[in-house]
Motif scaffolding. Structure first.
Motif, PDB file in Angstrom:
ATOM      1  N   ALA A  25      -6.649  -5.680   0.718  1.00 55.50           N
ATOM      2  CA  ALA A  25      -7.316  -7.066   0.871  1.00 55.50           C
ATOM      3  C   ALA A  25      -8.032  -7.647  -0.294  1.00 55.50           C
ATOM      4  O   ALA A  25      -7.517  -8.776  -0.530  1.00 55.50           O
ATOM      5  N   GLY A  26      -8.703  -7.001  -0.902  1.00 61.48           N
ATOM      6  CA  GLY A  26      -9.500  -7.393  -1.940  1.00 61.48           C
ATOM      7  C   GLY A  26      -8.730  -7.748  -3.032  1.00 61.48           C
ATOM      8  O   GLY A  26      -8.863  -8.731  -3.740  1.00 61.48           O
ATOM      9  N   SER A  27      -7.519  -6.976  -3.474  1.00 58.19           N
ATOM     10  CA  SER A  27      -6.791  -7.016  -4.557  1.00 58.19           C
ATOM     11  C   SER A  27      -5.927  -8.193  -4.346  1.00 58.19           C
ATOM     12  O   SER A  27      -5.530  -9.066  -5.149  1.00 58.19           O
ATOM     13  N   THR A  28      -5.369  -8.436  -2.896  1.00 60.32           N
ATOM     14  CA  THR A  28      -4.520  -9.630  -2.852  1.00 60.32           C
ATOM     15  C   THR A  28      -5.447 -10.805  -2.693  1.00 60.32           C
ATOM     16  O   THR A  28      -4.946 -11.725  -3.313  1.00 60.32           O
ATOM     17  N   TYR A  29      -6.818 -10.827  -2.493  1.00 59.77           N
ATOM     18  CA  TYR A  29      -7.357 -11.952  -2.618  1.00 59.77           C
ATOM     19  C   TYR A  29      -7.570 -12.172  -4.215  1.00 59.77           C
ATOM     20  O   TYR A  29      -7.769 -13.308  -4.343  1.00 59.77           O
ATOM     21  N   PHE A  30      -7.703 -11.249  -5.124  1.00 57.84           N
ATOM     22  CA  PHE A  30      -8.019 -11.370  -6.510  1.00 57.84           C
ATOM     23  C   PHE A  30      -6.679 -12.066  -6.857  1.00 57.84           C
ATOM     24  O   PHE A  30      -6.893 -13.130  -7.688  1.00 57.84           O
ATOM     25  N   LEU A  31      -5.600 -11.619  -6.529  1.00 53.95           N
ATOM     26  CA  LEU A  31      -4.384 -12.243  -7.079  1.00 53.95           C
ATOM     27  C   LEU A  31      -3.923 -13.711  -6.620  1.00 53.95           C
ATOM     28  O   LEU A  31      -3.561 -14.505  -7.471  1.00 53.95           O
ATOM     29  N   THR A  32      -4.304 -13.672  -5.505  1.00 52.05           N
ATOM     30  CA  THR A  32      -4.256 -15.070  -5.003  1.00 52.05           C
ATOM     31  C   THR A  32      -5.139 -16.251  -5.483  1.00 52.05           C
ATOM     32  O   THR A  32      -4.595 -17.296  -5.699  1.00 52.05           O
ATOM     33  N   ALA A  33      -6.261 -15.722  -5.555  1.00 48.59           N
ATOM     34  CA  ALA A  33      -7.465 -16.545  -6.163  1.00 48.59           C
ATOM     35  C   ALA A  33      -7.069 -16.818  -7.495  1.00 48.59           C
ATOM     36  O   ALA A  33      -7.325 -17.930  -8.046  1.00 48.59           O
ATOM     37  N   LYS A  34      -6.826 -16.097  -8.169  1.00 52.95           N
ATOM     38  CA  LYS A  34      -6.403 -16.254  -9.651  1.00 52.95           C
ATOM     39  C   LYS A  34      -5.309 -17.431  -9.692  1.00 52.95           C
ATOM     40  O   LYS A  34      -5.352 -18.098 -10.651  1.00 52.95           O
ATOM     41  N   ARG A  35      -4.283 -17.118  -8.801  1.00 52.27           N
ATOM     42  CA  ARG A  35      -2.938 -18.028  -8.892  1.00 52.27           C
ATOM     43  C   ARG A  35      -3.733 -19.260  -8.350  1.00 52.27           C
ATOM     44  O   ARG A  35      -3.147 -20.504  -8.848  1.00 52.27           O
ATOM     45  N   ALA A  36      -4.348 -19.685  -7.492  1.00 52.35           N
ATOM     46  CA  ALA A  36      -4.777 -20.799  -6.813  1.00 52.35           C
ATOM     47  C   ALA A  36      -5.871 -21.687  -7.813  1.00 52.35           C
ATOM     48  O   ALA A  36      -6.015 -22.903  -7.951  1.00 52.35           O
ATOM     49  N   ARG A  37      -6.494 -20.907  -8.833  1.00 56.28           N
ATOM     50  CA  ARG A  37      -7.537 -21.394  -9.609  1.00 56.28           C
ATOM     51  C   ARG A  37      -6.811 -22.073 -10.563  1.00 56.28           C
ATOM     52  O   ARG A  37      -7.427 -22.798 -11.572  1.00 56.28           O
ATOM     53  N   LEU A  38      -5.300 -21.877 -10.912  1.00 59.39           N
ATOM     54  CA  LEU A  38      -4.761 -22.473 -11.816  1.00 59.39           C
ATOM     55  C   LEU A  38      -4.512 -23.954 -11.564  1.00 59.39           C
ATOM     56  O   LEU A  38      -4.616 -24.769 -12.733  1.00 59.39           O
TER      57      LEU A  38
END
Length: 160
Positions: A25-38
């Motif tokens: 879950a943490g890894s998924t959050y990191f990946l989606t957060a990185k994408r959203a922050r674009l």
């Protein structure tokens, strides 16, 4: 570090499964957060995250049967502090997602178990066993190697 810790006979496979799911879950959050922050700045992103967190947790809180209101004033201060300090950490992490590469964020997160063990020693008096010290040294070596590798790579290819 986790496997080396002294569990005093309290380890359980279910806890390991929860830890593995938490890592996923943490890894998924990191990946989606990185994408959203674009596309989003930090504060709108965090406002959305906190709102969705409230939507997800409110039904659980209501059906749990636990007391929600009626705490004395000092308890509300403790609850606010418990919400604010980790929340501020998440704001900083998500701010960083917009500024540094995801690989660096992952490497920096290697410090979490090290800091947790040291804080448990300091605040709770828990012991640190030899295997954990070895794990901490390995984390330090890995972080140093990663930093050295990135510096060499950026020196050889300075383009962004």
């Amino acid at each position: 570090m986790i496997l080396a810790a002294n569990s005093a006979g309290t380890s359980h496979l279910g806890g390991d499964l929860i830890a593995a799911l938490s890592t996923l879950a943490g890894s998924t959050y990191f990946l989606t957060a990185k994408r959203a922050r674009l596309d989003l700045d930090t504060l709108p992103f965090m406002a959305g995250m906190f709102a969705w967190g409230a939507v997800a947790l409110a039904p659980m809180m209501l059906v749990s049967g636990q007391e929600v209101w009626g705490y004395p004033g000092l308890e509300w201060l403790r609850i606010a502090a418990l919400a604010a300090f980790p929340g501020l950490g998440h704001v900083f992490i998500n701010y960083s997602h917009g500024k540094i590469p995801l690989a660096v964020m992952g490497v920096l997160h290697l410090l979490i178990p090290v800091c947790s063990a040291l804080l448990a020693l300091w605040f709770l008096g828990q012991t640190i066993v030899f295997g954990q010290i070895v794990g901490m040294v390995i984390v330090g070596i890995a972080m140093s190697a990663h930093s050295r590798y990135r510096a060499m790579r950026e020196r050889d290819d300075p383009s962004p």
